[in-house]
Design a protein around this motif. Sequence first.
Motif, short mmCIF file in Angstrom:
data_model
loop_
_atom_site.label_atom_id
_atom_site.label_comp_id
_atom_site.label_asym_id
_atom_site.label_seq_id
_atom_site.Cartn_x
_atom_site.Cartn_y
_atom_site.Cartn_z
N THR A 1 0.82 -1.21 0.00
CA THR A 1 0.00 0.00 0.00
C THR A 1 0.86 1.26 0.00
O THR A 1 0.32 2.36 -0.08
CB THR A 1 -0.95 0.02 1.21
N CYS A 2 2.18 1.09 0.09
CA CYS A 2 3.10 2.23 0.07
C CYS A 2 3.70 2.40 -1.32
O CYS A 2 3.97 1.41 -2.00
CB CYS A 2 4.24 2.01 1.07
N PRO A 3 3.98 3.62 -1.72
CA PRO A 3 4.62 3.81 -3.03
C PRO A 3 6.06 3.31 -3.06
O PRO A 3 6.56 2.96 -4.13
CB PRO A 3 4.56 5.32 -3.24
N VAL A 4 6.73 3.30 -1.89
CA VAL A 4 8.09 2.79 -1.81
C VAL A 4 8.07 1.58 -0.88
O VAL A 4 7.88 1.71 0.33
CB VAL A 4 9.08 3.85 -1.28
N ARG A 5 8.23 0.41 -1.47
CA ARG A 5 8.19 -0.85 -0.74
C ARG A 5 9.61 -1.43 -0.68
O ARG A 5 10.25 -1.58 -1.72
CB ARG A 5 7.25 -1.82 -1.47
N VAL A 6 10.09 -1.71 0.50
CA VAL A 6 11.41 -2.30 0.67
C VAL A 6 11.26 -3.81 0.78
O VAL A 6 10.49 -4.31 1.61
CB VAL A 6 12.11 -1.74 1.92
N VAL A 7 11.97 -4.53 -0.08
CA VAL A 7 11.86 -6.00 -0.12
C VAL A 7 13.25 -6.61 -0.27
O VAL A 7 14.20 -5.95 -0.69
CB VAL A 7 10.95 -6.48 -1.27
N GLY A 8 13.35 -7.90 0.05
CA GLY A 8 14.57 -8.65 -0.17
C GLY A 8 15.55 -8.53 0.98
O GLY A 8 15.28 -7.90 2.02
N SER A 9 16.71 -9.12 0.79
CA SER A 9 17.78 -9.09 1.78
C SER A 9 19.11 -9.33 1.07
O SER A 9 19.14 -9.85 -0.05
CB SER A 9 17.56 -10.15 2.86
N GLY A 10 20.21 -8.95 1.72
CA GLY A 10 21.51 -9.15 1.12
C GLY A 10 21.61 -8.49 -0.25
O GLY A 10 21.23 -7.34 -0.44
N HIS A 11 22.11 -9.25 -1.23
CA HIS A 11 22.23 -8.72 -2.58
C HIS A 11 20.88 -8.32 -3.17
O HIS A 11 20.80 -7.46 -4.04
CB HIS A 11 22.90 -9.76 -3.51
#
Length: 454
Positions: free
Chosen positions: A335-345
Amino acid sequence: MSEPGSVWERLRAEAEAGRVEEVVVAVPALQGRLQGSRLSVPYFLEEAAERGFGACVYLLASDVEMDTGPGYAIDAWESGFGDFELRPDPATLRTLPWDPGTALVVADAVWPGGAPVAVAPRRVLRNQLDRLAERGLTAFAGTELEFLVFLDSYRTAWDRRYHGLSPATSYNVDYALQGLTSVEPVVRRIRREMAGAGLALETARGECHPGQYEIVFRYAEAMTTCDNHVVFKNGAKQIAAQEGMALTFMPKYDEGEGNSCHVHLSLRGTDGSPVLADAAADDGMSELMRHFVAGQLACLADFALLMAPNINSYKRLQPGAFAPTGIAWGRDNRTCPVRVVGSGHSLRIEHRVPGGDANPYLAVAAAVAAGLYGIDNRLPLPPPHTANALADPSVPRLPGTLTEALHRWENSEIAAKVFGESVVAHYARAARTELAAFETAVTDWERVRGFERL
């Protein structure tokens, strides 16, 4: 990376073997469309490969109808509709399975004498990538494009003024493994032939809107991703036309779900190190990553024009459309325009503002420039939004119209500093041209509302 000479020699060998007859030299225009010409292989190899090929300057100063006029940084009328040169980038050369006997190469626009055309979308991105390189950083990107497929041909769609078309699926097929009978033949061909053109398929699936589908290709260095993106859009339309069907990437075809173009972006050191990740941090994010995300929030309203460049873009960015309406970031929060996903590389941001009409070079340039603004100014990152940002009235709003986005863009001190005044003015003119065209049009909505009753 291959040397240009070896690339051109491989092209010569393909031509001598009878597999390539022509070379399309194309430049990405303001809308992200490929514009160019077909050249014979001998002429290309003997002349254009090294010295470039002339093309009219208005290609980078015109609207979707190919109309130009005063106000752009490039004034075609004042220059007598002269030429700049298209310098082919050998790294982009590929053959096109949907156009047998044809190779395509993406070109940079340069003025006679070799100076780059500053407002060209590819140059706008290159400038931001060069700024990253000065800091020992490299950007990797991936784009997720959605589109609607119709059983009608483009000609039929045009003759009907795009009314009453038959979508290739009848209902919501999001993640479905059935109900795809009518859409699968054309999207299978698109997937297969894009792979033949050098794009690495990652995922493909049906989507929410009737006829909607999404194909995702593997991430790559940012410029390569943008080059692949424009090749994909151009080729997918040609393949659909050959199948007697039509598809559209427009952000909002009707009142249903829109077509997005989520942009995934990560940074690495020039040695390949994952500079955004910090295993010792509670959230796994490095200090650089936190500044990078903060920059996105600080610049999002000012740079919205580069991600949502058309009137139709903002029909998608409305409440209830499951597209961003506010300025916030969250960890795996769609629901956010900037979504942080993943880890490491794989730790990255997913920018959810751009729609299917976004020019990928400009959208990625905007995200890189915003991140650099956050890094250079060591901006603090607020806590992540953990609830529904679409329904939270406390979340600052994105520009809701092209007019508002234009105002933020051309009055932005940040935009003028990081992109240059000529780029700001050029793309402001493009937005004004779009607005002027719409303001003189009479829509179906107006006719239904007022023909009899007013």
